[in-house]
Design an enzyme around this catalytic site. Sequence first.
Site: not given
Length: 876
Positions: A485, A551
């Site tokens: 991320e 995710e």
Amino acid sequence: MKIIKSAYLFFASTLVCLFFAFPASAQQKYELNSDWFCANINEVKVGGAELSKPDFPVNQWMKATVPGTILTTLLDNKKVPDPFYGMNNELIKDIYHTGNAYYTYWFVKSFNQVAKGDEQIWLQFRGVNYKTEIYLNGKKVNAQVHEGMHLRQQYNITSLLAANGNNRLAVLVYPPDFPGNPNGGQGGDGTIAKGLTTQYTAGWDWIQPIRDRNTGIWDKVTIEKTKVVNLQNPHIVTLVPGKRSVDGLQQPAIIKASAELINTSFKPVTGTLLMTMAGKTSQIKVVLPANKNTEIQLPQLLLQNPKLWWPNGYGEQNLYPVKLQFITSTVSDEENLNVGVRQIETTFNTHTQSMETTINGQKIFIKGGNWIISDAMLRFSPERYDAEIRFHRDMNLNLIRIWGGAITERPEFYEACDKYGLLVFQDFWFSGDANGRWYDPLKKEDQWIRRKYPDNHQLVLTAAADQIKMIRNHASLAFWCGGNEITPPDDILLPLRDEILPKLDGTRTFIDFSNSDAMSVNTFGGNGDGPYGIQNPRTFWTNRTFPFNSEIGSVGVGDYESLKRFIPAANLIAPQYQGKVDSVWQYHKYIGYDQYIKPYGDVKNVQDFAQKAQLVNYNQYRALMEGFSAHMWDWYTGSIIWKTQNPWTALRGQMYDYYLDVNAALYGLKSGSEPLHIMLNPADSMITVVNNHFVSKRNLMVKAVAYDMAGKAHFLDQIFYEINPTTVKKCFSIKGAIEKLKQKDGLFIQLSLLDEKEQVLSENFYWLEDEDGTYRGLQRMDKTTLSIQPKVISKNKLEVKLTAPSNQPVAFFTRIALIDRQTNKRILPTFYSDNYVSIMPGTSKILSIDCNNVDLNNCEIEVYGWNVDRVSKAIF
């Protein structure tokens, strides 16, 4: 592929050489994995020179676990309680409060080794956390303190060996300089990321802090013998041009190979670098300069009619043994690898706005799981890796993503992925939480400072080069990713992306960070991943999310047997809908099931809760993958579930527990991820078939039958269809029949996909709520009794035939388990062809069971279900 040597050569003196490298396997190589002793630095009054003398007494020291962390050694010596049980972790002192010296330890090991003739003896460390000083026989081995968890070490110790062969090694291991405050933040206060170590050890939303922050000699220590020239870092590249079929005659593949050759002598050496593969050889004669590391490129090898390597669900995982040797008058050194011949490429799908993957020219729909680490205390083994990756294979997944707050996974992990066909998406060691993507009041330093973590950027680049060389030959390695991320800082990202990876690999796509627009264009807001938490199954079909979701997912509470393994009896209190949750459950990161349990009826006790949680688990993950598959190539090119395993005893995001016991999520996902799969859209009751194969499927019978709560069958429809390769086919709707039959008690739907021989290719079973959105019918179901017939197939394999009476209801959601007859405990791990199954009245289902090194004479089969009483059946 075996362990690979890494690359960097540094002569600390004419006697001792340091390399960031290891061989994949080698002549006369062995591990130093027993008879280690350790002591805390505060208890040791002498230095490494004295400790490493063979006659210094250490028999009163504590026996050390190597490979292993200090916490593992303390646990093995019963100095601390099991931190994974209950709230024992709170009883163990945290390094942030004790200071680093509390977890700074000396390790000593005696071993017998001499060098004969021109032999060179190498000492190799595959992983130490965090800093290391090394002594051998009274002499310092490493001129400078070694730093970095993700960086291997190798030393030429030939001149330091004792003449009589009795050697003593002493290693001082320091913890990470900045262990961080475990204050409840993601990565604690974030300062754990100032060093090159595991960020999760300061705590995360799925784990409590690891008290020693993984300090220790956590990976293999080996001794290797070579001759004058050490062959290391073999690099094998396979090129498979064109679009290939799975079967039939193949056009040739091109094999490129190179290796580094270290001439340890003070004069040039002439010899031949030789590669052998599939009975063919490639060789080149070279003159190696004195005292240098020289990379040599072999002539290309043309492999005729290659047996290709394919991801799980698309074809076989063929592997070729490959041997590289450097030969003078004798073999100086050799490396042995297992190579999968395949070519991985990516394109950008402009329709979905996401990355699309091709293997051997064929596009692959990615069905993946996120992986943290096999064990949070780094207790790795090939057997555990094999079991965990096999579970992922059994779930019909084809990719595992290695999350960036942990490690570069070990070669043994990659060997299992090569074997079972799991592509790997490997993050480097950054996370949006600790490395500053978001504002966070729990962090010690602001985002601008955290964005520059870790402190030593050159160390990151050195370690990245080393780890690339360690795993780059594995067929399963598919993608590199800069971080979770968030990207690394530019002075790490740009050299890594534009220089190091092209030079050392050059065959795989690099993604700047895990949810970047290059992988999945974020037109939905948020972070580019999720949602997290339980979803209504309909949402996976109707609500479009990120086109390649890195995710998505959440729950994973195990059944009652799983819960008993780590929750004390006094705390086995079922969470109630919108009610208080027990402190131990909270400590193990429970996510509420709340309104998703309630439709199945009020929770009676923890056993009842755990059973109903399995219904939610199964439905959740089946619907997730079915919803993504239903929109294959239209909305999506792939999805990676957060997450499919846990490295400790957490209560979320897992298909099997820490002890390798399966829960219903595994089998729901196994169903939803089938390569050829029949499914029911919960939003509009449309029967749909997805075909992931590269060939059309003709003359397929799509059949639908309903069952009421009494077990009466209601035929709905059956129609023949043809389904094109890698496509989704909408067949027919059964909405009207469902509305007519469901009424107040709900309904079961069984879908079947059959071939021309009436063999079942795919089967799916749904339970539908009543008109009020509850499952009153399930709650009032009568019991049914199953006939159980075990049959031994081989030493570790058996089949169990379950038969339901014709005059009783469906045997709903039936669990089988292999148990030890004496202890009445489950045999773990055990692999089931299916589980949590439902058997229609008057029919049978045969389930296969596979286990390793188990005496089936001492086992029984346990069977129970929603409306099936628990019984055990002897195998013999």
